[in-house]
Design a protein around this motif. Structure first.
Motif, PDB file in Angstrom:
ATOM      1  N   HIS A 171     121.763 -12.466  51.474  1.00  0.00           N
ATOM      2  CA  HIS A 171     121.264 -11.892  52.728  1.00  0.00           C
ATOM      3  C   HIS A 171     119.869 -11.291  52.531  1.00  0.00           C
ATOM      4  N   GLY A 172     119.546 -10.950  51.290  1.00  0.00           N
ATOM      5  CA  GLY A 172     118.276 -10.294  51.013  1.00  0.00           C
ATOM      6  C   GLY A 172     117.155 -11.228  50.597  1.00  0.00           C
ATOM      7  N   ILE A 173     117.398 -12.538  50.608  1.00  0.00           N
ATOM      8  CA  ILE A 173     116.325 -13.487  50.298  1.00  0.00           C
ATOM      9  C   ILE A 173     116.185 -14.467  51.460  1.00  0.00           C
ATOM     10  N   GLY A 174     115.305 -15.454  51.288  1.00  0.00           N
ATOM     11  CA  GLY A 174     115.096 -16.432  52.355  1.00  0.00           C
ATOM     12  C   GLY A 174     113.901 -16.065  53.207  1.00  0.00           C
ATOM     13  N   PRO A 202     121.790  -1.481  54.017  1.00  0.00           N
ATOM     14  CA  PRO A 202     121.845  -1.364  55.470  1.00  0.00           C
ATOM     15  C   PRO A 202     121.338  -2.628  56.162  1.00  0.00           C
ATOM     16  N   ASN A 203     121.630  -2.728  57.460  1.00  0.00           N
ATOM     17  CA  ASN A 203     121.176  -3.870  58.247  1.00  0.00           C
ATOM     18  C   ASN A 203     119.758  -3.691  58.775  1.00  0.00           C
ATOM     19  N   ASP A 204     119.240  -2.474  58.720  1.00  0.00           N
ATOM     20  CA  ASP A 204     117.921  -2.166  59.262  1.00  0.00           C
ATOM     21  C   ASP A 204     116.836  -2.841  58.417  1.00  0.00           C
ATOM     22  N   ASP A 205     116.078  -3.759  59.028  1.00  0.00           N
ATOM     23  CA  ASP A 205     115.025  -4.474  58.300  1.00  0.00           C
ATOM     24  C   ASP A 205     113.956  -3.537  57.756  1.00  0.00           C
ATOM     25  N   ALA A 248     111.448  -1.533  52.783  1.00  0.00           N
ATOM     26  CA  ALA A 248     111.013  -0.401  51.966  1.00  0.00           C
ATOM     27  C   ALA A 248     111.777  -0.283  50.658  1.00  0.00           C
ATOM     28  N   LYS A 249     113.073  -0.530  50.706  1.00  0.00           N
ATOM     29  CA  LYS A 249     113.901  -0.268  49.528  1.00  0.00           C
ATOM     30  C   LYS A 249     114.868  -1.386  49.168  1.00  0.00           C
ATOM     31  N   GLY A 250     114.926  -2.438  49.979  1.00  0.00           N
ATOM     32  CA  GLY A 250     115.912  -3.485  49.733  1.00  0.00           C
ATOM     33  C   GLY A 250     117.242  -3.123  50.363  1.00  0.00           C
ATOM     34  N   THR A 251     118.319  -3.639  49.813  1.00  0.00           N
ATOM     35  CA  THR A 251     119.662  -3.325  50.299  1.00  0.00           C
ATOM     36  C   THR A 251     120.565  -3.047  49.112  1.00  0.00           C
ATOM     37  N   ARG A 252     121.733  -2.538  49.414  1.00  0.00           N
ATOM     38  CA  ARG A 252     122.746  -2.336  48.370  1.00  0.00           C
ATOM     39  C   ARG A 252     123.871  -3.338  48.587  1.00  0.00           C
ATOM     40  N   ARG A 253     124.321  -3.940  47.475  1.00  0.00           N
ATOM     41  CA  ARG A 253     125.417  -4.907  47.542  1.00  0.00           C
ATOM     42  C   ARG A 253     126.603  -4.337  46.780  1.00  0.00           C
ATOM     43  N   LEU A 254     127.715  -4.220  47.479  1.00  0.00           N
ATOM     44  CA  LEU A 254     128.913  -3.613  46.914  1.00  0.00           C
ATOM     45  C   LEU A 254     130.028  -4.645  46.896  1.00  0.00           C
ATOM     46  N   GLN A 255     130.528  -4.940  45.717  1.00  0.00           N
ATOM     47  CA  GLN A 255     131.604  -5.916  45.560  1.00  0.00           C
ATOM     48  C   GLN A 255     132.933  -5.163  45.448  1.00  0.00           C
ATOM     49  N   LYS A 269     107.037 -16.305  66.536  1.00  0.00           N
ATOM     50  CA  LYS A 269     108.165 -15.958  67.409  1.00  0.00           C
ATOM     51  C   LYS A 269     108.802 -14.618  67.031  1.00  0.00           C
ATOM     52  N   GLY A 270     108.189 -13.922  66.074  1.00  0.00           N
ATOM     53  CA  GLY A 270     108.730 -12.621  65.674  1.00  0.00           C
ATOM     54  C   GLY A 270     109.781 -12.755  64.602  1.00  0.00           C
ATOM     55  N   SER A 271     110.681 -11.787  64.545  1.00  0.00           N
ATOM     56  CA  SER A 271     111.720 -11.804  63.521  1.00  0.00           C
ATOM     57  C   SER A 271     112.692 -12.956  63.749  1.00  0.00           C
ATOM     58  N   VAL A 272     113.349 -13.366  62.678  1.00  0.00           N
ATOM     59  CA  VAL A 272     114.368 -14.419  62.792  1.00  0.00           C
ATOM     60  C   VAL A 272     115.483 -13.963  63.725  1.00  0.00           C
TER      61      VAL A 272
END
Length: 548
Positions: free
Chosen positions: A376-379, A316-319, A324-331, A387-390
């Protein structure tokens, strides 16, 4: 008089000979501009017979229900991005009408949203999420915190003042149909994770609170079917990049290929530490409960089906969920293969020097696209200077710079994993060559797309760094040493820009380096004149899946 007549006969003969000797050219000149534009989208059939055969009977019964919901998402996206489709009923040119279906309206998505139907003005920046005449000053003065929600539209009261309306109310009539279908799907679902996700997703659509359903989707690990549905991406809102668009994917999991990717998620913290930037920019710890899986797409509806087609997903896009759980990547392997075969290979054969064309292969394309989503999940997620979130700090520049980050850090990770001996079926030269050819595929998405802007910035950075030059035939000769250095320095520039939340620099840099130069335009003209498709479109539905 005889000389003039003879000359005319001679010219006519030449013209007839040219037509006979160049039937393809003659055929192209006979086609209307609209027909040529439509044919830039190559048809691909969405099917996955071997994977569908492995499903249980109840899982197979779920697919038609999911597709019906996806069709409603499609209708909702039409309302969000264009409005009442009846306004297009006066179009008599069948190719123009077909092109409106591809673009979900009279504006060409891969050409800066330029109108192509006579009588239509430029597309409103806020599509149908806001009143067309709204100004930034009016939005800022409107005192309602709900105006910032991803799930509200702004409308006008009878006196012309602004009001917010929740999606659940604005689209109530269509969503009521979805709830009935969701109940049917919940009843059929055998996998506990899928059933729980569907229950929570229905609640989310009824309340416009999506956190619980996103968390439930993250926990859905074993289901062979996946159904991504709801208002998700904000690409269509060019006013504030805030409001989300309805879409739906119906997917079937390739379990064998997914298993091959399992090991890479555990490597993310190490890859984060390897990023080419100062330590203060890489304190974020990527989640390792994420998953990385391969699917075949069975159906696209709504936003994901408009213009250029999605071939990989990172949600999901929700930070809060990511933390809490990371994200899912679907190819989406079948869609990915279609774009590689129909678009990238012909581009590479035309643009890349023959000596380096052997470095173009699908495995490299697959890894580059896969790790684009992983990137998208690193960096960096929060600025280092308060300044808060990117996302908050970069505002309207956030999406283009995030896509640029994913592009280049995806390549960085692929090459790093090759060096580590974890990816063994391609070389670093394969990854780099396929990446550069892939940029030429993606810049054709145009400046209206965040992905297109990102790719233009990447292309221009690589060219300015001498990563490639054009030979006497106009084909690219890649200097791999310079290309690797450009990869690292471009990665660092993006991370620093995000980490400092430098909106002014981000905006100025994108304005100066996010465009198409004359030399690049010449390359694109060469690609376009060769008849290479710009993107794909689908034959999709139960008939093509063998489920009617």
């Amino acid at each position: 008089m005889k000389k003039i007549l003879s000359l005319a006969v001679f010219i006519l003969g030449i013209a007839l000979c040219f037509s006979a000797c160049n039937p393809k050219q003659t055929e192209m000149t006979k086609k209307s501009e609209m027909q040529r534009k439509v044919e830039e989208f190559a048809f691909v059939t969405l099917e996955a017979p071997e994977l569908i055969a492995q499903l249980s009977e109840k899982e197979k019964q779920l697919i038609p229900i999911f597709i019906q919901i996806a069709e409603i998402m499609d209708q909702l996206f039409w309302k969000q991005t264009f409005g009442d489709r009846a306004a297009l009923e006066t179009i008599t040119d069948p190719f123009m009408l077909d092109f409106t279906e591809i673009n979900y309206g009279p504006w060409e998505r891969l050409n800066s949203n330029e109108p192509f139907v006579p009588g239509f003005d430029p597309k409103p920046l806020g599509a149908q999420y806001y009143p067309e005449d709204i100004t930034m000053e009016e939005f800022n003065a409107f005192n309602d915190p709900n105006k910032y929600s991803q799930y509200t539209v702004l409308r006008r009261n009878a006196d012309g003042s602004l009001k917010t309306v929740w999606y659940r109310d604005e689209y109530k009539e269509d969503l009521e149909k979805v709830y009935v279908l969701m109940d049917q799907a919940i009843e059929l679902a055998e996998d506990h994770g899928l059933k729980n996700y569907l229950i929570e997703r229905k609640k989310a659509m009824q309340t416009d609170e999506y956190f619980a359903s996103d968390m439930a989707w993250m926990d859905m690990k074993e289901s062979k079917l996946d159904f991504i549905v709801g208002p998700i991406e904000n690409y269509d809102d060019k006013f504030l990049e805030l409001k989300t668009s309805y879409e739906a994917f119906v997917l079937v999991k390739d379990e064998a290929r997914s298993k091959d990717l399992e090991k890479f998620i555990s490597m993310l913290p190490r890859l984060q530490k390897e990023l080419p930037c100062e330590p203060k920019y890489k304190t974020f710890v990527p989640g390792t409960s994420s998953d990385l899986n391969v699917y075949s797409a069975l159906y696209y509806g709504g936003d994901c089906n408009a213009g250029s087609k999605t071939i990989a997903i990172n949600l999901p896009n929700d930070d809060r969920v990511a933390a809490a759980k990371g994200t899912r990547r679907l190819q989406l392997r079948n869609s990915m293969e279609a774009k590689f075969d129909k678009i990238l290979v012909p581009i590479a054969e035309l643009i890349i020097t023959p000596a380096q064309q052997g470095n173009i292969n699908f495995d490299a394309f697959f890894w580059n696209v896969t790790f684009h989503e992983v990137a998208h999940g690193i960096g960096i997620k929060n600025t280092i200077n308060g300044k808060g979130s990117v996302d908050k700090a970069l505002g309207t520049e956030k999406t283009s710079w995030e896509e640029a980050k994913a592009d280049i850090l995806g390549l960085f990770m692929v090459i790093k994993l090759i060096e580590m001996g974890e990816i063994t079926n391609i070389t670093a030269e394969d990854a780099m060559t396929t990446y550069i050819a892939g940029i030429l595929r993606s810049v054709r998405f145009g400046a209206a797309s965040s992905h297109g802007k990102a790719n233009m910035m990447c292309f221009n950075y690589f060219e300015n760094a001498g990563a490639f030059e054009r030979d006497a035939n106009g084909q690219y000769v890649i200097d791999y040493d310079k290309a690797y250095k450009a990869m690292n320095s471009w990665s660092e520039l993006i991370i620093v820009t995000q980490g400092t939340g430098n909106f002014e620099f981000a905006q100025q840099y994108r304005a100066e380096h996010g465009g198409i130069s004359e030399t690049l335009q010449a390359d694109l003209d060469k690609i376009n004149s060769a008849g290479i498709p710009r993107d794909i479109r689908f034959h999709q539905g139960l008939k093509f899946l063998g489920l009617e």
